[in-house]
Each structure stands twice: as structure tokens, then as C-alpha cells.
Design a protein around this motif. Structure first.
Motif, PDB file in Angstrom:
ATOM      1  N   GLU A 270     -10.534  -1.093  34.397  1.00 37.90           N
ATOM      2  CA  GLU A 270     -11.682  -1.981  34.589  1.00 37.90           C
ATOM      3  C   GLU A 270     -12.344  -2.297  33.228  1.00 37.90           C
ATOM      4  OE1 GLU A 270     -12.487  -3.881  36.820  1.00 37.90           O
ATOM      5  OE2 GLU A 270     -14.538  -4.430  36.272  1.00 37.90           O
ATOM      6  N   THR A 271     -12.399  -1.288  32.355  1.00 37.81           N
ATOM      7  CA  THR A 271     -12.955  -1.518  31.013  1.00 37.81           C
ATOM      8  C   THR A 271     -12.071  -2.497  30.247  1.00 37.81           C
ATOM      9  OG1 THR A 271     -13.700   0.768  31.082  1.00 37.81           O
ATOM     10  CG2 THR A 271     -13.810  -0.318  28.937  1.00 37.81           C
ATOM     11  N   LEU A 272     -10.756  -2.325  30.397  1.00 40.59           N
ATOM     12  CA  LEU A 272      -9.821  -3.243  29.738  1.00 40.59           C
ATOM     13  C   LEU A 272     -10.054  -4.669  30.243  1.00 40.59           C
ATOM     14  CD1 LEU A 272      -7.249  -3.787  28.007  1.00 40.59           C
ATOM     15  CD2 LEU A 272      -5.893  -3.240  30.021  1.00 40.59           C
ATOM     16  N   ARG A 273     -10.170  -4.806  31.574  1.00 38.62           N
ATOM     17  CA  ARG A 273     -10.374  -6.131  32.171  1.00 38.62           C
ATOM     18  C   ARG A 273     -11.660  -6.768  31.643  1.00 38.62           C
ATOM     19  NH1 ARG A 273     -13.334  -8.777  35.250  1.00 38.62           N
ATOM     20  NH2 ARG A 273     -14.659  -7.024  35.801  1.00 38.62           N
ATOM     21  N   GLU A 274     -12.711  -5.965  31.651  1.00 38.21           N
ATOM     22  CA  GLU A 274     -13.999  -6.480  31.187  1.00 38.21           C
ATOM     23  C   GLU A 274     -13.926  -6.868  29.713  1.00 38.21           C
ATOM     24  OE1 GLU A 274     -17.255  -4.084  33.521  1.00 38.21           O
ATOM     25  OE2 GLU A 274     -17.691  -4.178  31.359  1.00 38.21           O
ATOM     26  N   GLY A 275     -13.262  -6.005  28.921  1.00 37.22           N
ATOM     27  CA  GLY A 275     -13.153  -6.242  27.477  1.00 37.22           C
ATOM     28  C   GLY A 275     -12.476  -7.568  27.160  1.00 37.22           C
ATOM     29  N   VAL A 276     -11.487  -7.959  27.948  1.00 37.49           N
ATOM     30  CA  VAL A 276     -10.795  -9.219  27.655  1.00 37.49           C
ATOM     31  C   VAL A 276     -11.447 -10.397  28.382  1.00 37.49           C
ATOM     32  CG1 VAL A 276      -8.592  -8.078  27.182  1.00 37.49           C
ATOM     33  CG2 VAL A 276      -9.034  -8.942  29.486  1.00 37.49           C
ATOM     34  N   GLY A 277     -12.388 -10.104  29.257  1.00 35.95           N
ATOM     35  CA  GLY A 277     -13.121 -11.171  29.934  1.00 35.95           C
ATOM     36  C   GLY A 277     -12.292 -11.944  30.946  1.00 35.95           C
ATOM     37  N   ALA A 278     -11.268 -11.310  31.531  1.00 36.47           N
ATOM     38  CA  ALA A 278     -10.459 -11.984  32.556  1.00 36.47           C
ATOM     39  C   ALA A 278     -10.928 -11.545  33.945  1.00 36.47           C
ATOM     40  CB  ALA A 278      -8.986 -11.628  32.367  1.00 36.47           C
ATOM     41  N   SER A 279     -10.613 -12.360  34.962  1.00 33.27           N
ATOM     42  CA  SER A 279     -11.106 -12.037  36.301  1.00 33.27           C
ATOM     43  C   SER A 279     -10.262 -10.952  36.963  1.00 33.27           C
ATOM     44  CB  SER A 279     -11.137 -13.285  37.170  1.00 33.27           C
ATOM     45  OG  SER A 279      -9.830 -13.804  37.261  1.00 33.27           O
ATOM     46  N   ALA A 280      -9.052 -10.762  36.481  1.00 36.80           N
ATOM     47  CA  ALA A 280      -8.206  -9.667  36.995  1.00 36.80           C
ATOM     48  C   ALA A 280      -7.127  -9.384  35.964  1.00 36.80           C
ATOM     49  CB  ALA A 280      -7.565 -10.065  38.321  1.00 36.80           C
ATOM     50  N   LEU A 281      -6.580  -8.180  35.980  1.00 35.25           N
ATOM     51  CA  LEU A 281      -5.417  -7.893  35.138  1.00 35.25           C
ATOM     52  C   LEU A 281      -4.167  -8.262  35.926  1.00 35.25           C
ATOM     53  CD1 LEU A 281      -6.446  -4.401  33.676  1.00 35.25           C
ATOM     54  CD2 LEU A 281      -6.536  -6.616  32.514  1.00 35.25           C
ATOM     55  N   GLY A 282      -3.067  -8.462  35.221  1.00 32.14           N
ATOM     56  CA  GLY A 282      -1.834  -8.817  35.932  1.00 32.14           C
ATOM     57  C   GLY A 282      -0.634  -8.353  35.157  1.00 32.14           C
ATOM     58  N   GLY A 283       0.548  -8.509  35.767  1.00 34.16           N
ATOM     59  CA  GLY A 283       1.772  -8.131  35.079  1.00 34.16           C
ATOM     60  C   GLY A 283       2.822  -7.705  36.076  1.00 34.16           C
ATOM     61  N   GLU A 284       3.816  -7.021  35.575  1.00 36.22           N
ATOM     62  CA  GLU A 284       4.947  -6.632  36.421  1.00 36.22           C
ATOM     63  C   GLU A 284       4.480  -5.702  37.547  1.00 36.22           C
ATOM     64  OE1 GLU A 284       7.971  -4.701  34.146  1.00 36.22           O
ATOM     65  OE2 GLU A 284       9.332  -4.554  35.864  1.00 36.22           O
ATOM     66  N   ALA A 285       4.878  -6.035  38.757  1.00 35.33           N
ATOM     67  CA  ALA A 285       4.434  -5.267  39.924  1.00 35.33           C
ATOM     68  C   ALA A 285       4.926  -3.822  39.843  1.00 35.33           C
ATOM     69  CB  ALA A 285       4.961  -5.931  41.196  1.00 35.33           C
ATOM     70  N   GLY A 286       4.089  -2.896  40.269  1.00 30.08           N
ATOM     71  CA  GLY A 286       4.511  -1.507  40.375  1.00 30.08           C
ATOM     72  C   GLY A 286       4.221  -0.658  39.152  1.00 30.08           C
ATOM     73  N   PHE A 287       3.515  -1.215  38.162  1.00 28.86           N
ATOM     74  CA  PHE A 287       3.224  -0.453  36.946  1.00 28.86           C
ATOM     75  C   PHE A 287       1.745  -0.537  36.592  1.00 28.86           C
ATOM     76  CE2 PHE A 287       7.686  -1.591  36.673  1.00 28.86           C
ATOM     77  CZ  PHE A 287       8.268  -0.365  36.355  1.00 28.86           C
ATOM     78  N   SER A 288       1.229   0.532  35.979  1.00 29.63           N
ATOM     79  CA  SER A 288      -0.156   0.537  35.509  1.00 29.63           C
ATOM     80  C   SER A 288      -0.239  -0.296  34.231  1.00 29.63           C
ATOM     81  CB  SER A 288      -0.591   1.974  35.212  1.00 29.63           C
ATOM     82  OG  SER A 288       0.094   2.444  34.062  1.00 29.63           O
ATOM     83  N   ALA A 289      -1.471  -0.560  33.786  1.00 33.63           N
ATOM     84  CA  ALA A 289      -1.645  -1.385  32.577  1.00 33.63           C
ATOM     85  C   ALA A 289      -0.974  -0.725  31.364  1.00 33.63           C
ATOM     86  CB  ALA A 289      -3.128  -1.628  32.306  1.00 33.63           C
ATOM     87  N   LEU A 290      -1.181   0.579  31.177  1.00 29.76           N
ATOM     88  CA  LEU A 290      -0.572   1.239  30.004  1.00 29.76           C
ATOM     89  C   LEU A 290       0.947   1.248  30.104  1.00 29.76           C
ATOM     90  CD1 LEU A 290      -2.721   4.319  28.907  1.00 29.76           C
ATOM     91  CD2 LEU A 290      -2.514   2.070  27.823  1.00 29.76           C
ATOM     92  N   GLU A 291       1.456   1.424  31.314  1.00 30.20           N
ATOM     93  CA  GLU A 291       2.923   1.365  31.472  1.00 30.20           C
ATOM     94  C   GLU A 291       3.430  -0.029  31.126  1.00 30.20           C
ATOM     95  OE1 GLU A 291       3.182   4.718  35.039  1.00 30.20           O
ATOM     96  OE2 GLU A 291       3.302   2.593  35.549  1.00 30.20           O
ATOM     97  N   ARG A 292       2.718  -1.030  31.607  1.00 29.95           N
ATOM     98  CA  ARG A 292       3.128  -2.412  31.291  1.00 29.95           C
ATOM     99  C   ARG A 292       3.059  -2.676  29.790  1.00 29.95           C
ATOM    100  NH1 ARG A 292      -0.779  -5.124  35.801  1.00 29.95           N
ATOM    101  NH2 ARG A 292       0.618  -5.027  37.589  1.00 29.95           N
TER     102      ARG A 292
END
Ligand code: BES
Ligand code: ZN
Length: 457
Positions: A270-292
Motif C-alpha cells: 500500500e505504501t508502494l502504491r501510494e508512493g507512485v500515486g497509482a490507483s492500484a498496483l498490477g503485474g503478473e498474476a500470482g506474485f507479490s510486488a517484490l516477487e514481480r
């Protein structure tokens, strides 16, 4: 307080002034109009190495921007540490989004703002000042020291690999020390144990020989912008995975141990999301942000251009369209294999009626550290001495394409100890370095140079 800290505190305002002069030079490697500034910056580095106690540093020509090489040889029996960094910077545009001009360094709330403040001039400067600190306090530098500070990192280190081979004997070393990465927070120093590789391409789609009236021809002529959009859409599936054949074949699965290590890190999505100012994080399904970010490869559009993009409207069917597309790679993906498969896939996705040309820009292999080497203990102890906390072992989503090449050329391990902070705006407007981290980092590096000698003998 150690002698090092006392010296650093006494000299700190001069260190800041010097760093500011370094940051005033607009050494933008990608811009040919800045070639003279890039060269002036190389001269600045050589001169300041001399002032710090490493005289005779040379500015060596390449077919591109020059490379600064400095040496301080202690004895032929002492171990050799090679420090690598870069004095070139990314472009500053869009300048109007900076709070103060990119090449007029400004201090606000303990941060120094300027292009290159942290990537990588600030971190190169920390090494120069750490060496000065050891020499000025009489501690000496107990290793043979070699420095290679290049001016083309931000454009893919185009001439460095050949340079390393050409000067392999002169640059031979037992370890490679690099500060061009990040920490987790001002209180938590980090050792970077992995970098993603990169393959960077440009796709050009050509249709009719000139722009056409979109009413007279639209619907009957294949539109290159539509074709490029279809190609891009087809390059990823609805789970966020690249559709390039074989793309994931060599990707190492994330081990249970690695997952557990990741979970222990103070990371909040959530801190990462807020820091970049996006409405949601996204990426390859099935992985956390750090894994991605650290363990999974990506395929991303970095730039798009086609048709009419000015104010208002123009009913036109463009004759061409262009996209810059890059892929970040992880162990054990091979950049050469990936680019071949990517090109084949793009051609397969291209509709009839357009021609497609793909340019290969730059590339580099992913890297993972040899953490079993004793220099990693030395770095842990040095960072703890500087920051009061032992470091976290982290990976990095970014790339330093030359690291793998360094290790292979010199058969020596690379040690990545970096001082950027999350949100430091590297490559973006308002890039900054935390001046508290700068000070502590100089002390940690001064300490590290001493410890490396013990661990390499
Ligand atoms: N300092 C960065 C590498 C980096 C990126 C470290 C992100 C920590 C976080 C380096 O200067 C850089 O930007 N590298 C480029 C390489 C590219 C131009 C080949 C990158 O990763 O985009
Ligand atoms: Zn960079």
C-alpha cells in the motif's frame, strides 16, 4: 566517535560544495549536444580523485564517452579492489516538473536535489570522499585500489566491455565494488544480491507511403497505429505474462527460502502504491510486488509515437507508428535468445498490410551475487558500523548491465552496496540524495575499505 566520523563531520560542508560542483555539469550521455559536458565531467572526476589522494587518474578515450581510470597500488601482494561507477546521467526532461532546475543543486529538508544526485554522481562522490577520509586520517588504504568511472552507463555501457578486455591486465582485481543501487529506508542499509538484465528494442510499423485522409482511406487501408496497438496487446496475455515463446523457460522458480526472506522485509504494498500515486498496483498474476520486481521478468512499453498528437484534432491515418519496448530479465534468461524470440513473435503478430522493422538498442544479462564470498561479511560489518543496523540482503529490479561482464572478465565477485532511497526520483524530476545517508555512507565505505583487505587475503 571514530576518527573517520570526526573527519567527515569536520569536512562535510566542503564535501557538499564539491558534490554540488559535480552535479552542475550536465553530463547527459544520450544527448550528442552534451558531449563536451560529458567530457568536462570526466575531467572533474579525474581531478578530484587526484585531490583525494589518487593522483594520476587518466581520462581514457573510447569510441563514445571517455572512461576515467585511477589507481593506487600498495604492493603486489596486497589484494586489489576495483571500484566501478558512472558519472553520466539521464536526461532531465521534463524540466518544468522540477521544483528547482535539474543542474542547479538545491538543498531542502536534508535532501540535495539535482539530476545525478543519487544516480550515480552522489554515490561515486561518496567513494572518493571515503578514500580521502582514510588517507587524510592516516588510516591508509590497505588494498590496491583501481577505479573505473564511466560515462555511458545510462546508455547501456556501450564501450565498457571492450575496454575491460583491452585493459584486462591493468584492471585485474580480486573484487569489484559498486555503489549504484538502493537501500530500503534511511535506517536500513542494503546489500544488493541480484539485478535484472534488460533487452531494449524499438518497433517501427510502416503502412501507406504518406499520411492519408482518414475519411477517404480509413477502413480500406491498414492503419499502422492500429497494427502497432494490436502487436503490443498481443505481446502480453490477460494474466500479465509475456507471450514471447520460451520467455519463461529459463526463469528460476522462487524457492521457499527466498519467499520466506522476502516476507521478512519491511515491505508494504500500500505504501508502494501510494508512493507512485497509482490507483492500484498490477503485474503478473500470482506474485507479490517484490516477487514481480526482483524475481520475475517483464515486457513493457517505454514509449509510443504515431499520428497526430498536437492540440485539437486532425483526421489523419498515420503512415507509421513506433514503440520502444523493453524487457527486464531474470536469471537464467539469455538476452540473445530473448531478443530472437521477441522479434519472431512481433512479426507473427503483425497484420498483413504493414511492414515491421525492429531495432535492437541495448541489452545486458541478469546477475546474482556470490553471497558466500567473505567480502559480504565485510560489507555487513561495515554497513552496521556506519548505520548502526546490519544490512538487509535485497535484489533490485533495475539493471547495471556491466556487472556480469566485470565478474566474468576478472573472475572476481561483485559487491553492490548502494545508498539511494525509495522515492529518490532517479531518472525522474526532482532526483535527490539524503544527506544523512550520504554522511553515514561515507563512514561505512571508509570502514569497508579496511575490512575488505582482511577478507581478501
Ligand atoms: N542505478 C541504476 C540501476 C538501478 C536502477 C539501481 C534501479 C537501483 C534501482 C542504473 O544507473 C540504471 O539506471 N540502469 C539502467 C540500465 C539501462 C540504461 C541499460 C536501467 O536499469 O534502466
Ligand atoms: Zn540510472
Amino acid at each position: 566517535m571514530s576518527d573517520f566520523s570526526a573527519y567527515i563531520d569536520r569536512e562535510l560542508s566542503r564535501f557538499h560544495d564539491e558534490l554540488e560542483t559535480f552535479l552542475r555539469i550536465p553530463s547527459i550521455s544520450t544527448n550528442p549536444e552534451r558531449a563536451a559536458d560529458v567530457r568536462a565531467c570526466a575531467d572533474w572526476v579525474a581531478e578530484h580523485l587526484g585531490a583525494a589522494g589518487i593522483p594520476g587518474a587518466e581520462v581514457i578515450e573510447t569510441a563514445g564517452h571517455p572512461i576515467v581510470v585511477g589507481e593506487r597500488i600498495r604492493s603486489k601482494d596486497a589484494p586489489t579492489v576495483l571500484v566501478y561507477g558512472h558519472y553520466d546521467v539521464q536526461p532531465s526532461e521534463p524540466d518544468e516538473l522540477w521544483s528547482s532546475p535539474p543542474f542547479e543543486p538545491a538543498v531542502r529538508e536534508g535532501r540535495l536535489y539535482a539530476r545525478g544526485a543519487v544516480d550515480d554522481k552522489g554515490q561515486v562522490h561518496m567513494h572518493i570522499k571515503a578514500l580521502e577520509t582514510r588517507l587524510a586520517t592516516g588510516a591508509g588504504v590497505p588494498v590496491n585500489l583501481k577505479l573505473v568511472i564511466e560515462g555511458e552507463e545510462e546508455v547501456g555501457s556501450r564501450h565498457l566491455a571492450a575496454f575491460l578486455h583491452e585493459h584486462a591486465e591493468r584492471l585485474a582485481c580480486d573484487a569489484i565494488l559498486i555503489s549504484d543501487t538502493a537501500m530500503f529506508s534511511p535506517e536500513l542499509p542494503c546489500i544488493t544480491t541480484g539485478l535484472r538484465g534488460i533487452v531494449y528494442t524499438e518497433i517501427n510499423v510502416f503502412g501507406p507511403t504518406s499520411d492519408l485522409h482518414s475519411g477517404s482511406y480509413g477502413g480500406a487501408v491498414v492503419n499502422p497505429a492500429n497494427a502497432l496497438a494490436a502487436i503490443i496487446a498481443g505481446l502480453r496475455d490477460d494474466r500479465g505474462r509475456a507471450t514471447v515463446p520460451g520467455f519463461y523457460d529459463a526463469v528460476r522458480p522462487i524457492s521457499a527460502r527466498e519467499r520466506a526472506d522476502l516476507e521478512r522485509l519491511p515491505m508494504d504494498e500500500e505504501t508502494l502504491r501510494e508512493g507512485v500515486g497509482a490507483s492500484a498496483l498490477g503485474g503478473e498474476a500470482g506474485f507479490s510486488a517484490l516477487e514481480r520486481l526482483w524475481y520475475r521478468p517483464t515486457l513493457d512499453v517505454n514509449g509510443l509515437l504515431s499520428g497526430f498528437t498536437g492540440e485539437g484534432s486532425k483526421t489523419v491515418l498515420p503512415s507509421r507508428a513506433m514503440a520502444k519496448v523493453s524487457m527486464r530479465l531474470v536469471p537464467d534468461q539469455d538476452p540473445a535468445q530473448v531478443i530472437e524470440a521477441f522479434e519472431a513473435r512481433v512479426h507473427e503478430l503483425a497484420p498483413e498490410g504493414v511492414t515491421v522493422e525492429i531495432k535492437r538498442s541495448h541489452g545486458g544479462a541478469p546477475w546474482i551475487a556470490h553471497t558466500e564470498h567473505p567480502i559480504f561479511d565485510a560489507a555487513s560489518a561495515a554497513l552496521e558500523s556506519g548505520f548502526g543496523t546490519p544490512p538487509a540482503f535485497v535484489r533490485e529490479g533495475g539493471s547495471i548491465p556491466i556487472v556480469q561482464e566485470f565478474e566474468e572478465t576478472f573472475r572476481a565477485p561483485a559487491l553492490l552496496v548502494g545508498f539511494a532511497l525509495p522515492g529518490c526520483n532517479a531518472h525522474a524530476p526532482d532526483e535527490w540524495i539524503d544527506l544523512g545517508v550520504y554522511r553515514k555512507g561515507i563512514a561505512a565505505l571508509a570502514d569497508l575499505y579496511g575490512r575488505l583487505a582482511d577478507r581478501l587475503t
